[in-house]
Design a protein around this motif. Structure first.
Motif, PDB file in Angstrom:
ATOM      1  N   LEU A  33       0.624  -1.006   0.202  1.00 37.75           N
ATOM      2  CA  LEU A  33       0.011  -0.078   0.207  1.00 37.75           C
ATOM      3  C   LEU A  33       0.848   1.203  -0.082  1.00 37.75           C
ATOM      4  CD1 LEU A  33      -2.695   1.260   0.190  1.00 37.75           C
ATOM      5  CD2 LEU A  33      -2.351   1.278   2.794  1.00 37.75           C
ATOM      6  N   ILE A  34       2.027   1.116   0.892  1.00 36.73           N
ATOM      7  CA  ILE A  34       2.734   2.421   0.750  1.00 36.73           C
ATOM      8  C   ILE A  34       3.459   2.809  -0.607  1.00 36.73           C
ATOM      9  CG2 ILE A  34       4.984   3.260   1.765  1.00 36.73           C
ATOM     10  CD1 ILE A  34       4.162   1.634   4.578  1.00 36.73           C
ATOM     11  N   ASN A  35       3.868   1.743  -1.175  1.00 41.03           N
ATOM     12  CA  ASN A  35       4.287   1.862  -2.495  1.00 41.03           C
ATOM     13  C   ASN A  35       3.585   2.336  -3.376  1.00 41.03           C
ATOM     14  OD1 ASN A  35       6.885   0.641  -1.732  1.00 41.03           O
ATOM     15  ND2 ASN A  35       6.582  -1.549  -2.632  1.00 41.03           N
ATOM     16  N   VAL A  36       2.169   1.775  -3.564  1.00 39.47           N
ATOM     17  CA  VAL A  36       1.032   2.425  -4.268  1.00 39.47           C
ATOM     18  C   VAL A  36       1.058   3.816  -3.972  1.00 39.47           C
ATOM     19  CG1 VAL A  36      -1.311   2.133  -4.913  1.00 39.47           C
ATOM     20  CG2 VAL A  36      -0.069   0.157  -4.734  1.00 39.47           C
ATOM     21  N   LEU A  37       1.085   4.269  -2.845  1.00 42.16           N
ATOM     22  CA  LEU A  37       0.469   5.568  -2.443  1.00 42.16           C
ATOM     23  C   LEU A  37       1.833   6.309  -2.819  1.00 42.16           C
ATOM     24  CD1 LEU A  37      -1.066   5.259   0.842  1.00 42.16           C
ATOM     25  CD2 LEU A  37      -2.128   6.203  -1.036  1.00 42.16           C
ATOM     26  N   GLU A  38       2.924   6.118  -2.627  1.00 45.53           N
ATOM     27  CA  GLU A  38       4.172   6.907  -2.882  1.00 45.53           C
ATOM     28  C   GLU A  38       4.163   6.826  -4.407  1.00 45.53           C
ATOM     29  OE1 GLU A  38       7.176   6.166   0.662  1.00 45.53           O
ATOM     30  OE2 GLU A  38       7.382   4.929  -1.076  1.00 45.53           O
ATOM     31  N   LEU A  39       4.032   6.026  -5.122  1.00 43.37           N
ATOM     32  CA  LEU A  39       4.067   6.138  -6.697  1.00 43.37           C
ATOM     33  C   LEU A  39       2.864   7.300  -7.179  1.00 43.37           C
ATOM     34  CD1 LEU A  39       5.083   2.359  -7.486  1.00 43.37           C
ATOM     35  CD2 LEU A  39       6.500   4.547  -7.930  1.00 43.37           C
ATOM     36  N   MET A  40       1.693   6.843  -6.412  1.00 41.93           N
ATOM     37  CA  MET A  40       0.589   7.775  -6.988  1.00 41.93           C
ATOM     38  C   MET A  40       0.986   9.379  -6.678  1.00 41.93           C
ATOM     39  SD  MET A  40      -2.836   5.928  -5.170  1.00 41.93           S
ATOM     40  CE  MET A  40      -3.674   7.240  -5.717  1.00 41.93           C
ATOM     41  N   ARG A  41       1.705   9.524  -5.526  1.00 37.87           N
ATOM     42  CA  ARG A  41       2.150  11.016  -5.044  1.00 37.87           C
ATOM     43  C   ARG A  41       3.191  11.421  -6.159  1.00 37.87           C
ATOM     44  NH1 ARG A  41       5.856  11.031  -0.351  1.00 37.87           N
ATOM     45  NH2 ARG A  41       6.967  10.079  -1.860  1.00 37.87           N
ATOM     46  N   ASP A  42       4.020  10.470  -6.432  1.00 34.33           N
ATOM     47  CA  ASP A  42       5.162  10.959  -7.210  1.00 34.33           C
ATOM     48  C   ASP A  42       4.989  11.107  -8.814  1.00 34.33           C
ATOM     49  OD1 ASP A  42       6.451  11.100  -4.860  1.00 34.33           O
ATOM     50  OD2 ASP A  42       7.640   9.294  -5.016  1.00 34.33           O
ATOM     51  N   LYS A  43       3.897  10.169  -9.367  1.00 34.57           N
ATOM     52  CA  LYS A  43       3.592   9.939 -10.577  1.00 34.57           C
ATOM     53  C   LYS A  43       2.337  10.757 -11.040  1.00 34.57           C
ATOM     54  CE  LYS A  43       6.842   6.202 -11.140  1.00 34.57           C
ATOM     55  NZ  LYS A  43       7.880   6.895 -11.970  1.00 34.57           N
ATOM     56  N   GLY A  44       1.706  11.364  -9.954  1.00 36.46           N
ATOM     57  CA  GLY A  44       0.542  12.292 -10.381  1.00 36.46           C
ATOM     58  C   GLY A  44      -0.735  11.146 -10.593  1.00 36.46           C
ATOM     59  N   VAL A  45      -0.892  10.179 -10.057  1.00 37.84           N
ATOM     60  CA  VAL A  45      -2.197   9.428  -9.946  1.00 37.84           C
ATOM     61  C   VAL A  45      -3.066   9.878  -9.084  1.00 37.84           C
ATOM     62  CG1 VAL A  45      -3.100   7.033 -10.124  1.00 37.84           C
ATOM     63  CG2 VAL A  45      -0.934   7.456 -11.220  1.00 37.84           C
ATOM     64  N   ARG A  46      -4.264  10.065  -9.184  1.00 39.23           N
ATOM     65  CA  ARG A  46      -5.179  10.953  -8.075  1.00 39.23           C
ATOM     66  C   ARG A  46      -5.872   9.792  -7.356  1.00 39.23           C
ATOM     67  NH1 ARG A  46      -9.211  15.476  -8.601  1.00 39.23           N
ATOM     68  NH2 ARG A  46     -10.954  13.998  -8.812  1.00 39.23           N
ATOM     69  N   ASN A  47      -6.715   8.695  -7.943  1.00 42.95           N
ATOM     70  CA  ASN A  47      -7.652   8.188  -7.239  1.00 42.95           C
ATOM     71  C   ASN A  47      -7.323   6.835  -6.689  1.00 42.95           C
ATOM     72  OD1 ASN A  47      -9.373  10.469  -7.953  1.00 42.95           O
ATOM     73  ND2 ASN A  47      -9.580   9.339  -9.901  1.00 42.95           N
TER      74      ASN A  47
END
Ligand code: UD1
Length: 341
Positions: A106-120
């Motif tokens: 989950l932390i990997n998913v959220l960090e990648l969302m934050r860093d690569k601009g994925v919103r939802n």
């Protein structure tokens, strides 16, 4: 252009059914799965049902670099994160595995969302976060209770991680869906639940007993404070549950979220006992299930079912399939697996 959704754990039981509903609703999907507790044939089943050659990436969400490459390769703005370990008993024996798998991913998913601009983000949570509630049915306002297993604890901590992360990074939105007990299979019988080894959950054990793979279904306890003494759960049809994910993605894509972090109960609102479920299965299929009463299973709660008012009103989603139809679909799937006519 179609919106694309990344589905982690998309070869799993809930992930595969959700992918089918996403495609039916007009989304593109990319599936990520490490196949640790699922089989590629689920992806094939989904491709057959939808007629779409859905991209599949065999990646472990714990491997941030590999997952990052998936973020770079495809363009998507929403993720449904199913990939996780889910066996309550195993989590007691191997807590570190559960904390690493479920929280690390989950932390990997959220960090990648934050860093690569994925919103939802839509997250697979569980009614286990409520423990044994004092008042039934449980609403989303019912206080969470201390988790009774490391598995349950990962769901609580995951919800907290998402809540804190979307608060800190306002570009992000999260919805946690608290599932009650998912059962049944796709009406095509091309996908369904594929437990490895001896099933721990009630319905796969029941269908395997009906199919003659198991001799006898043990009913864990008939001395609970319930009308027939067996434990009560809220059994939600897998296709209804899958549709709830589509509605959650729609809500975020259409900018209808009322806050950055929301959570919903996904159940039917109806409590059914173990003995009632066996009787309903026998009615629905005409097949007898050999069963006997044994002692309670350690860690089981007595009863829980959902108040679905909030999900019904806010999401405009409601469980539809009749329990008998759901149980008949579980049986059709089991028969298909075993080559029973
Ligand atoms: C549990 C978890 C849930 C998790 C799910 C997936 C809790 C409270 N719930 O659900 O969060 O998502 O597993 O693995 O931790 N039963 C029998 N005989 C059997 C099997 C089950 O009588 O052979 C009974 C159980 O005692 C229970 C009911 O059937 O009353 C449902 O059991 P099960 O399908 O294992 O799901 P939960 O334990 O409710």
């Amino acid at each position: 252009m179609k919106e694309c959704v990344l589905v982690t754990g998309g070869a799993g039981y809930i992930g595969s059914h959700t992918t089918v509903e996403l495609i039916a609703a007009g989304y593109d999907v990319v599936i990520v799965d490490n196949l640790s507790n699922s089989e590629f044939k689920a992806v094939e089943g989904v491709r057959t049902i939808t007629g779409v050659d859905i991209p599949f990436e065999q990646v472990d969400c714990g491997d941030k670099e590999a997952l990052g490459r998936v973020f770079d390769r495809y363009k998507f703005n929403s993720i449904i994160h199913f990939a996780a370990s889910k066996a309550v008993g195993e989590s007691v024996e191997k807590p570190l595995l559960y904390y690493r798998n479920n929280l690390g991913s989950l932390i990997n998913v959220l960090e990648l969302m934050r860093d690569k601009g994925v919103r939802n983000l839509v997250f697979s949570s569980s009614c286990t976060v409520y423990g044994q509630p004092e008042v039934l049915p449980v609403t989303e306002q019912t206080p969470r209770q201390p988790a009774t297993s490391p598995y349950g604890n990962t769901k609580q901590i995951s919800e907290d991680i998402i809540r804190d992360t979307v608060a800190a990074y306002p570009a992000l939105y999260g919805i946690a869906l608290r599932y009650f007990n998912p059962i049944g299979a796709h009406p095509s019988a091309l996908i369904g639940e594929l437990p490895k080894g001896v099933p721990g959950n009630l319905v796969p054990y029941m269908t395997q007993t009906a199919a003659g793979l198991r001799e006898c279904l043990s009913v864990f306890g008939d001395d609970y404070n319930t009308p027939d003494g067996s434990a009560i759960r809220d059994y939600i049809d897998i296709t209804d549950l899958a549709r709830a994910h589509v509605v959650a993605v729609d809500r975020m894509v259409q900018g209808k979220s009322k806050s950055h972090y929301e959570f919903f109960n996904v159940g039917t609102g109806r409590g059914v006992s173990v003995l009632e479920l066996i009787a309903a299965f026998e009615r629905a299929t005409g097949v007898k299930v050999n069963h006997r009463i044994v002692g309670r299973r350690a860690g089981d709660i007595e009863k829980i079912w959902a108040d679905t008012t909030f999900a019904n009103q806010e999401l405009g989603w409601k469980a539809q399939r009749k329990l008998e139809d759901t149980l008949a679909s579980a049986w059709a799937w089991e028969k298909k697996l075993r080559g029973i006519q």
